[in-house]
Design a protein around this motif. Structure first.
Motif, PDB file in Angstrom:
ATOM      1  N   ALA A   1       0.848  -1.191   0.000  1.00 13.64           N
ATOM      2  CA  ALA A   1       0.000   0.000   0.000  1.00 13.64           C
ATOM      3  C   ALA A   1       0.883   1.242   0.000  1.00 13.64           C
ATOM      4  N   ALA A   2       0.400   2.299  -0.661  1.00 14.56           N
ATOM      5  CA  ALA A   2       1.115   3.571  -0.730  1.00 14.56           C
ATOM      6  C   ALA A   2       0.408   4.601   0.144  1.00 14.56           C
ATOM      7  N   VAL A   3       1.127   5.143   1.120  1.00 14.28           N
ATOM      8  CA  VAL A   3       0.608   6.216   1.963  1.00 14.28           C
ATOM      9  C   VAL A   3       1.234   7.502   1.436  1.00 14.28           C
ATOM     10  N   VAL A   4       0.414   8.284   0.725  1.00 14.91           N
ATOM     11  CA  VAL A   4       0.920   9.483   0.053  1.00 14.91           C
ATOM     12  C   VAL A   4       0.202  10.703   0.611  1.00 14.91           C
ATOM     13  N   GLU A   5       0.987  11.651   1.129  1.00 15.04           N
ATOM     14  CA  GLU A   5       0.432  12.881   1.704  1.00 15.04           C
ATOM     15  C   GLU A   5       0.992  14.077   0.952  1.00 15.04           C
ATOM     16  N   GLN A   6       0.096  15.004   0.611  1.00 16.84           N
ATOM     17  CA  GLN A   6       0.492  16.276   0.004  1.00 16.84           C
ATOM     18  C   GLN A   6      -0.377  17.371   0.599  1.00 16.84           C
ATOM     19  N   GLU A   7       0.268  18.383   1.142  1.00 15.46           N
ATOM     20  CA  GLU A   7      -0.442  19.549   1.666  1.00 15.46           C
ATOM     21  C   GLU A   7      -1.561  19.158   2.621  1.00 15.46           C
ATOM     22  N   GLY A   8      -1.293  18.173   3.484  1.00 15.54           N
ATOM     23  CA  GLY A   8      -2.262  17.770   4.506  1.00 15.54           C
ATOM     24  C   GLY A   8      -3.361  16.841   4.019  1.00 15.54           C
TER      25      GLY A   8
ATOM     26  N   PRO B   1     -18.846   1.902  -3.090  1.00 16.33           N
ATOM     27  CA  PRO B   1     -17.383   1.861  -3.196  1.00 16.33           C
ATOM     28  C   PRO B   1     -16.718   2.109  -1.832  1.00 16.33           C
ATOM     29  N   LEU B   2     -15.615   1.419  -1.616  1.00 15.92           N
ATOM     30  CA  LEU B   2     -14.866   1.526  -0.368  1.00 15.92           C
ATOM     31  C   LEU B   2     -13.594   2.337  -0.591  1.00 15.92           C
ATOM     32  N   LEU B   3     -13.086   2.937   0.494  1.00 13.74           N
ATOM     33  CA  LEU B   3     -11.860   3.736   0.441  1.00 13.74           C
ATOM     34  C   LEU B   3     -10.658   2.904   0.853  1.00 13.74           C
ATOM     35  N   ASN B   4      -9.573   3.100   0.137  1.00 12.04           N
ATOM     36  CA  ASN B   4      -8.340   2.389   0.444  1.00 12.04           C
ATOM     37  C   ASN B   4      -7.167   3.230  -0.032  1.00 12.04           C
ATOM     38  N   GLN B   5      -5.989   2.945   0.494  1.00 15.81           N
ATOM     39  CA  GLN B   5      -4.798   3.491  -0.124  1.00 15.81           C
ATOM     40  C   GLN B   5      -4.649   2.798  -1.481  1.00 15.81           C
ATOM     41  N   PRO B   6      -3.901   3.378  -2.400  1.00 12.03           N
ATOM     42  CA  PRO B   6      -3.548   2.606  -3.593  1.00 12.03           C
ATOM     43  C   PRO B   6      -2.820   1.353  -3.089  1.00 12.03           C
ATOM     44  N   ALA B   7      -3.350   0.195  -3.420  1.00 13.08           N
ATOM     45  CA  ALA B   7      -2.834  -1.036  -2.812  1.00 13.08           C
ATOM     46  C   ALA B   7      -3.167  -2.236  -3.680  1.00 13.08           C
ATOM     47  N   GLY B   8      -2.453  -3.310  -3.440  1.00 12.03           N
ATOM     48  CA  GLY B   8      -2.742  -4.531  -4.159  1.00 12.03           C
ATOM     49  C   GLY B   8      -1.776  -5.630  -3.794  1.00 12.03           C
TER      50      GLY B   8
ATOM     51  N   VAL C   1      -6.474   1.023   6.669  1.00 11.39           N
ATOM     52  CA  VAL C   1      -6.467   2.317   5.982  1.00 11.39           C
ATOM     53  C   VAL C   1      -6.106   3.417   6.973  1.00 11.39           C
ATOM     54  N   LYS C   2      -6.852   3.497   8.049  1.00 13.80           N
ATOM     55  CA  LYS C   2      -6.603   4.557   9.039  1.00 13.80           C
ATOM     56  C   LYS C   2      -5.320   4.289   9.824  1.00 13.80           C
TER      57      LYS C   2
END
Length: 150
Positions: free
Chosen positions: A10-17, A32-39, A128-129
């Motif tokens: 999984a990619a945890v990507v943060e930009q400007e908060g 639809p469910l929320l996730n980091q870009p992952a696989g 995710v969180k």
């Protein structure tokens, strides 16, 4: 029979908060469910290669991993599957708005923490969180701890 966990990245990507998340359909009859870009890790690739590939496939962004945020062991009672997730932080570049994303991805967007908290019932998993919390707490491990041999 030998039991084996599903290895995911999984990619945890943060930009400007804000954090980059994807909305993905797990089944046609659910929201639809929320996730980091992952696989899933694929045969012959390293964990770093896998997270870069998955991020591109799901978002259209080129992802450059810089750190390992954590390794997470989670069992889903929904599908009786155990996952071993390697979460990476880094940065994205070279967004291609015309990139054809995986069919299950509805969209990729940037979310602030209040939005992420508000939508917790739509998170694909508790990871995710947790990954965002660990990233926000400054957890970073050098990529050199991951060894890949062919």
């Amino acid at each position: 029979m030998i039991w084996k966990p599903n290895v995911t990245v999984a990619a945890v990507v943060e930009q400007e908060g804000k954090f980059l998340l994807v909305e993905e359909t797990v089944s046609p009859e659910t929201v639809p469910l929320l996730n980091q870009p992952a696989g899933h890790l694929e045969a012959g690739e390293s964990l770093v290669q896998a997270v870069a590939r998955e991020t591109l496939e799901e978002t259209g962004y080129t992802f450059t991993p810089e750190w390992l945020v954590g390794i997470y062991h989670w069992h889903s009672s929904d599908n009786d599957t155990t996952y071993l997730r390697f979460a990476f932080s880094g940065f994205v570049s070279d967004f291609d708005p015309d990139y054809v994303r995986e069919a299950c991805i509805v969209k990729a967007s940037w979310y602030a923490m209040p939005q992420i908290d508000e939508l917790i019932m739509r998170h694909r998993s508790p990871l995710v969180k947790q990954c965002i919390q660990d990233f926000s707490a400054g957890k970073r491990y050098p990529l050199e701890i991951l060894m890949h041999y062919n």
